[in-house]
Design an enzyme around this catalytic site. Sequence first.
Site, PDB file in Angstrom:
ATOM      1  N   GLU A   1      -3.410  10.721  -7.519  1.00  0.00           N
ATOM      2  CA  GLU A   1      -3.566  10.082  -6.298  1.00  0.00           C
ATOM      3  C   GLU A   1      -4.788  10.357  -5.428  1.00  0.00           C
ATOM      4  OE1 GLU A   1      -0.756   8.357  -2.582  1.00  0.00           O
ATOM      5  OE2 GLU A   1       0.071   9.740  -4.021  1.00  0.00           O
TER       6      GLU A   1
ATOM      7  N   ARG B   1       7.513  22.187 -15.506  1.00  0.00           N
ATOM      8  CA  ARG B   1       8.878  21.929 -15.741  1.00  0.00           C
ATOM      9  C   ARG B   1       9.077  21.520 -17.198  1.00  0.00           C
ATOM     10  NH1 ARG B   1       7.833  20.737 -10.369  1.00  0.00           N
ATOM     11  NH2 ARG B   1       7.311  18.519 -10.891  1.00  0.00           N
TER      12      ARG B   1
END
Length: 185
Positions: free
Chosen positions: A104, A67
């Site tokens: 994560e 993006r």
Amino acid sequence: MYTTSVNDYLRQHIRTVPDWPAPGVQFRDITPLLQNPQVFRILIDAFVHRYMSPEMRPDVVAGLDARGFILGSVIAYELNVGFVPIRKKGKLPFTTVEETYELEYGSATVELHTDAVKPGDKVLLIDDLIATGGTMMAGKKLIEKLGATVMEGAAIVDLPELGGSKLLRDTGKLPLFTLVDFAGH
């Protein structure tokens, strides 16, 4: 005539998708900002006006996959400077430098062409949002490996509760510019 700030106006056009991609996650979807031509122009102008002044003008804009490409290429075009993509590993065809960072669950690697920036270039590093800061920190390290300097990291959205903006400012010594803060929302 606008009765709200640019930041509030943009916030109104960011969609929150609950429980995506996982339960408990409030996903901040920027696609509505891009769909409306007036909103998209206001978004891009907010960045362009900041970086037009000689003391803030970059030599190059680097966009983070994927993006960051949407914003970075348009901002580079408007500033009349070059654009370079920082891609996920294996997507660039020429000789690259790479940087691996922790997610994560696991890790990821991003790459930059070795001729993307030159020593001494001032680079604006851009992405759509700052969460944990890992991607932007990896982008900064790539640019520095080639001898250039990241003058500022920029994003539409900051998610300060995830700690990325603090990490980038404190540990990464990276000044940040964001338009919308979703702290406590």
